[in-house]
Design a protein around this motif. Structure first.
Motif, PDB file in Angstrom:
ATOM      1  N   VAL A  40      -5.755   4.277   0.510  1.00  0.00           N
ATOM      2  CA  VAL A  40      -4.932   3.654   1.550  1.00  0.00           C
ATOM      3  C   VAL A  40      -5.799   2.961   2.592  1.00  0.00           C
ATOM      4  CG1 VAL A  40      -2.838   5.033   1.445  1.00  0.00           C
ATOM      5  CG2 VAL A  40      -4.778   5.931   2.660  1.00  0.00           C
ATOM      6  N   LYS A  41      -5.366   1.777   2.967  1.00  0.00           N
ATOM      7  CA  LYS A  41      -6.038   1.075   4.058  1.00  0.00           C
ATOM      8  C   LYS A  41      -4.966   0.533   4.990  1.00  0.00           C
ATOM      9  CE  LYS A  41      -8.612  -3.012   5.111  1.00  0.00           C
ATOM     10  NZ  LYS A  41      -8.725  -4.394   4.658  1.00  0.00           N
ATOM     11  N   ASN A 102     -14.502   0.539   5.368  1.00  0.00           N
ATOM     12  CA  ASN A 102     -13.740   0.005   4.242  1.00  0.00           C
ATOM     13  C   ASN A 102     -14.683  -0.311   3.077  1.00  0.00           C
ATOM     14  OD1 ASN A 102     -12.470  -2.972   3.128  1.00  0.00           O
ATOM     15  ND2 ASN A 102     -11.221  -1.153   3.034  1.00  0.00           N
ATOM     16  N   LYS A 105     -10.780  -1.020  -2.603  1.00  0.00           N
ATOM     17  CA  LYS A 105      -9.915  -0.110  -3.357  1.00  0.00           C
ATOM     18  C   LYS A 105     -10.630   0.534  -4.538  1.00  0.00           C
ATOM     19  CE  LYS A 105      -5.747   0.185  -6.055  1.00  0.00           C
ATOM     20  NZ  LYS A 105      -4.706  -0.497  -6.821  1.00  0.00           N
ATOM     21  N   ASP A 125      -0.547   3.369  -5.986  1.00  0.00           N
ATOM     22  CA  ASP A 125      -0.551   2.647  -4.713  1.00  0.00           C
ATOM     23  C   ASP A 125       0.446   3.319  -3.784  1.00  0.00           C
ATOM     24  OD1 ASP A 125      -2.300   0.949  -5.823  1.00  0.00           O
ATOM     25  OD2 ASP A 125      -0.977  -0.812  -5.859  1.00  0.00           O
ATOM     26  N   VAL A 126       0.176   3.215  -2.482  1.00  0.00           N
ATOM     27  CA  VAL A 126       1.018   3.931  -1.530  1.00  0.00           C
ATOM     28  C   VAL A 126       2.304   3.167  -1.213  1.00  0.00           C
ATOM     29  CG1 VAL A 126       0.112   2.942   0.610  1.00  0.00           C
ATOM     30  CG2 VAL A 126       0.818   5.332   0.559  1.00  0.00           C
ATOM     31  N   ASP A 127       2.355   1.884  -1.611  1.00  0.00           N
ATOM     32  CA  ASP A 127       3.459   1.028  -1.164  1.00  0.00           C
ATOM     33  C   ASP A 127       4.695   1.111  -2.046  1.00  0.00           C
ATOM     34  OD1 ASP A 127       2.486  -0.191  -3.370  1.00  0.00           O
ATOM     35  OD2 ASP A 127       1.737  -1.967  -2.351  1.00  0.00           O
ATOM     36  N   GLN A 129       4.979   0.438  -5.079  1.00  0.00           N
ATOM     37  CA  GLN A 129       5.077  -0.564  -6.146  1.00  0.00           C
ATOM     38  C   GLN A 129       4.889   0.100  -7.504  1.00  0.00           C
ATOM     39  OE1 GLN A 129       2.442  -3.839  -4.542  1.00  0.00           O
ATOM     40  NE2 GLN A 129       4.278  -4.957  -5.087  1.00  0.00           N
ATOM     41  N   LYS A 163       0.683 -15.842  -8.633  1.00  0.00           N
ATOM     42  CA  LYS A 163      -0.031 -14.610  -8.967  1.00  0.00           C
ATOM     43  C   LYS A 163       0.193 -14.240 -10.437  1.00  0.00           C
ATOM     44  CE  LYS A 163      -1.318 -10.090  -7.457  1.00  0.00           C
ATOM     45  NZ  LYS A 163      -1.248  -9.044  -6.487  1.00  0.00           N
ATOM     46  N   ARG A 228       7.898  -3.314 -11.727  1.00  0.00           N
ATOM     47  CA  ARG A 228       7.136  -3.340 -10.488  1.00  0.00           C
ATOM     48  C   ARG A 228       7.979  -4.010  -9.416  1.00  0.00           C
ATOM     49  NH1 ARG A 228       2.024  -2.094  -9.055  1.00  0.00           N
ATOM     50  NH2 ARG A 228       0.988  -3.349  -7.485  1.00  0.00           N
ATOM     51  N   ARG A 231       6.725  -4.553  -2.471  1.00  0.00           N
ATOM     52  CA  ARG A 231       6.163  -3.606  -1.530  1.00  0.00           C
ATOM     53  C   ARG A 231       7.226  -3.171  -0.518  1.00  0.00           C
ATOM     54  NH1 ARG A 231       1.778  -2.222   1.798  1.00  0.00           N
ATOM     55  NH2 ARG A 231      -0.068  -2.530   0.540  1.00  0.00           N
ATOM     56  N   THR A 235       1.853  -4.725   4.482  1.00  0.00           N
ATOM     57  CA  THR A 235       1.576  -6.004   3.816  1.00  0.00           C
ATOM     58  C   THR A 235       0.463  -5.834   2.791  1.00  0.00           C
ATOM     59  OG1 THR A 235       0.043  -6.432   5.606  1.00  0.00           O
ATOM     60  CG2 THR A 235       2.214  -7.496   5.740  1.00  0.00           C
ATOM     61  N   LYS A 237      -3.010  -6.170   0.830  1.00  0.00           N
ATOM     62  CA  LYS A 237      -4.374  -6.204   1.347  1.00  0.00           C
ATOM     63  C   LYS A 237      -5.241  -7.171   0.538  1.00  0.00           C
ATOM     64  CE  LYS A 237      -3.227  -2.914   4.164  1.00  0.00           C
ATOM     65  NZ  LYS A 237      -1.815  -2.990   3.800  1.00  0.00           N
ATOM     66  N   TYR A 238      -4.606  -7.874  -0.404  1.00  0.00           N
ATOM     67  CA  TYR A 238      -5.368  -8.773  -1.262  1.00  0.00           C
ATOM     68  C   TYR A 238      -4.971 -10.217  -1.041  1.00  0.00           C
ATOM     69  CZ  TYR A 238      -7.424  -4.990  -3.834  1.00  0.00           C
ATOM     70  OH  TYR A 238      -8.162  -3.902  -4.174  1.00  0.00           O
ATOM     71  N   LYS A 242     -10.121 -12.532  -2.435  1.00  0.00           N
ATOM     72  CA  LYS A 242     -10.473 -11.173  -2.849  1.00  0.00           C
ATOM     73  C   LYS A 242     -10.176 -10.962  -4.327  1.00  0.00           C
ATOM     74  CE  LYS A 242     -10.330  -7.499   0.574  1.00  0.00           C
ATOM     75  NZ  LYS A 242      -9.473  -6.438   1.085  1.00  0.00           N
TER      76      LYS A 242
HETATM   77  N1  UDP Z   1      -6.306  -0.579  -0.588  1.00  0.00           N
HETATM   78  C1  UDP Z   1      -7.445   0.132  -0.248  1.00  0.00           C
HETATM   79  N2  UDP Z   1      -8.560  -0.541   0.193  1.00  0.00           N
HETATM   80  C2  UDP Z   1      -8.583  -1.912   0.292  1.00  0.00           C
HETATM   81  C3  UDP Z   1      -7.419  -2.631  -0.083  1.00  0.00           C
HETATM   82  C4  UDP Z   1      -6.305  -1.946  -0.522  1.00  0.00           C
HETATM   83  O1  UDP Z   1      -7.468   1.359  -0.333  1.00  0.00           O
HETATM   84  O2  UDP Z   1      -9.611  -2.454   0.709  1.00  0.00           O
HETATM   85  C5  UDP Z   1      -5.093   0.147  -1.063  1.00  0.00           C
HETATM   86  C6  UDP Z   1      -3.807  -0.169  -0.317  1.00  0.00           C
HETATM   87  O3  UDP Z   1      -3.675   0.592   0.847  1.00  0.00           O
HETATM   88  C7  UDP Z   1      -2.757   0.175  -1.359  1.00  0.00           C
HETATM   89  C8  UDP Z   1      -3.448  -0.175  -2.677  1.00  0.00           C
HETATM   90  O4  UDP Z   1      -4.846  -0.221  -2.397  1.00  0.00           O
HETATM   91  O5  UDP Z   1      -2.433   1.556  -1.393  1.00  0.00           O
HETATM   92  C9  UDP Z   1      -2.965  -1.491  -3.233  1.00  0.00           C
HETATM   93  O6  UDP Z   1      -3.096  -2.518  -2.270  1.00  0.00           O
HETATM   94  P1  UDP Z   1      -2.002  -3.658  -2.082  1.00  0.00           P
HETATM   95  O7  UDP Z   1      -0.622  -3.097  -2.206  1.00  0.00           O
HETATM   96  O8  UDP Z   1      -2.323  -4.358  -0.811  1.00  0.00           O
HETATM   97  O9  UDP Z   1      -2.314  -4.602  -3.312  1.00  0.00           O
HETATM   98  P2  UDP Z   1      -1.262  -5.465  -4.180  1.00  0.00           P
HETATM   99  O10 UDP Z   1      -0.199  -4.507  -4.628  1.00  0.00           O
HETATM  100  O11 UDP Z   1      -0.737  -6.490  -3.242  1.00  0.00           O
HETATM  101  O12 UDP Z   1      -2.079  -6.019  -5.295  1.00  0.00           O
END
Ligand code: UDP
Ligand code: MG
Length: 342
Positions: A40-41, A102, A105, A125-127, A129, A163, A228, A231, A235, A237-238, A242
């Motif tokens: 988590v970030k 940081n 991930k 993932d914590v969101d 998804q 994406k 999927r 979120r 928001t 983090k990518y 990145k």
């Molecule tokens: N995360 C992390 N460090 C980072 C970037 C993301 O631990 O530098 C975590 C973030 O908190 C989340 C998971 O990785 O739990 C997936 O990130 P995100 O949902 O932003 O990615 P996406 O689903 O958009 O690809």
């Protein structure tokens, strides 16, 4: 007089073996069955909903055998860690590592895998998804004997078209040049047996492109489909830059084909140049020297200059990674932990 029945001395029934085990797991004295690892970030609003929803489902699967949710706080600057501490006080099965800054991930996931104690480990993932409703199916497959049960996205409609297209292209490119094929539309969301986790823990490389490492590890694999969704809170983090860097890490760590392409391309160009030289010689001998060719010279000089720069760039990508590997720095630094005995 009717004989009075004696009251039993013991009113409460003795705790079952299952209850005792659950108590020990709760206190962290026995390894749980399942470890959910969550990097988590800056996700302060996601922690409590996650623990509640996933905790209920985990209770349904492994109330007696035990579970843990292991958060890895990847250098959050908001009150993510405070939210985790609060969750830990309510339920000791919520634990956490907090990294010193940081690390990204992939490194956070590595930290989680290193400290997870379960017989099966599930990165999520914590969101939300990665829908926790799939967990029972994953665990069932694992109990059938599969050591790696990965989630496959049935539809990626929650991602924008850009994406989806770039991700599709990436999987194709990766699998074209690498022997370890990444299953299409599979992410980090998967269940791994302890055996797999131990293999991944033992890999010495600094470059942790997790999907590539999972693919390399092998083992008996099964897929579970899921949708999927978008979120729920917070928001992404990518950003694209990145993701591009992650893609480069993925390809360079899994394959040396990009290094070899240049030898073949060089050979093809050299052959072409030889043929062209023959043609010029012939042309001059038969038709005389008309001194044309400014355009062709410019074109070939620019083209070859470009090709050489690209090949140098590719070399640079690999040399840079060799440098990172030889430095042998730790993948992550743990600053603090919650609910984990040293
Ligand atoms: N995360 C992390 N460090 C980072 C970037 C993301 O631990 O530098 C975590 C973030 O908190 C989340 C998971 O990785 O739990 C997936 O990130 P995100 O949902 O932003 O990615 P996406 O689903 O958009 O690809
Ligand atoms: Mg996400």
């Amino acid at each position: 007089m009717a004989a009075q029945r004696k009251k039993p001395l013991l009113v409460a029934s003795p705790p079952s073996v299952g209850d005792l085990h659950a108590q020990l797991v709760k206190r962290g004295m026995v390894a749980p069955l399942l470890s959910v690892v969550v990097p988590v970030k800056n996700e302060e609003d996601c922690i409590l909903p996650f623990v509640e929803r996933v905790g209920t489902i985990l209770d349904g699967i492994a109330h007696d055998e035990g579970w843990e949710i292991l958060f890895v706080d990847d250098g959050s600057s908001d009150s993510t860690l405070a939210a985790i501490v609060a969750a830990n006080q309510r339920d000791g099965r919520v634990r956490a590592l907090s990294l010193s800054r940081n690390f990204g991930k992939e490194a956070a996931l590595s930290a989680g895998l290193d400290h997870a104690r379960g017989n099966a480990v599930i990165p999520m993932d914590v969101d939300m998804q990665d829908p926790p409703e799939v967990l029972p199916e994953m665990v069932a497959k694992w109990r059938e004997g599969f050591e790696m049960v990965f989630g496959v996205r049935r539809c990626r409609m929650s991602d924008g078209w850009a994406k989806r297209v770039t991700a599709g292209l990436y999987y194709r490119a990766h699998n074209a040049v690498s022997k370890d094929k990444i299953p299409k539309n599979a992410g980090d969301f998967r269940l791994m047996d302890k055996k797999v986790v131990e293999v991944i823990r033992a890999l010495p490389e600094r470059n942790r492109f997790m999907k590539g490492l999972f693919a390399w590890a092998g083992f008996r694999q099964a897929a579970v489909e899921y949708d999927r969704v978008e979120r729920e809170t917070g928001t992404t983090k990518y950003n694209y830059w990145k993701l591009w860097t992650l893609a480069l890490d993925g390809i360079t760590s899994a394959s040396t084909v990009p290094l070899r392409i240049w030898s073949y391309l060089g050979a093809v160009i050299a052959l072409f140049a030889l043929g062209y030289a023959g043609f010029i010689a012939f042309d001059t001998m038969v038709f005389g020297n008309r001194v044309p060719g400014y355009a062709s010279i410019m074109t070939s000089v620019l083209f070859l200059g470009g090709v050489q720069l690209i090949s140098l760039g590719v070399l640079g990508e690999y040399v840079g990674r060799i440098l990172t590997e030889t430095k042998q720095r730790p993948l992550y630094v743990v600053r603090d932990s919650v609910g984990i005995e040293p």
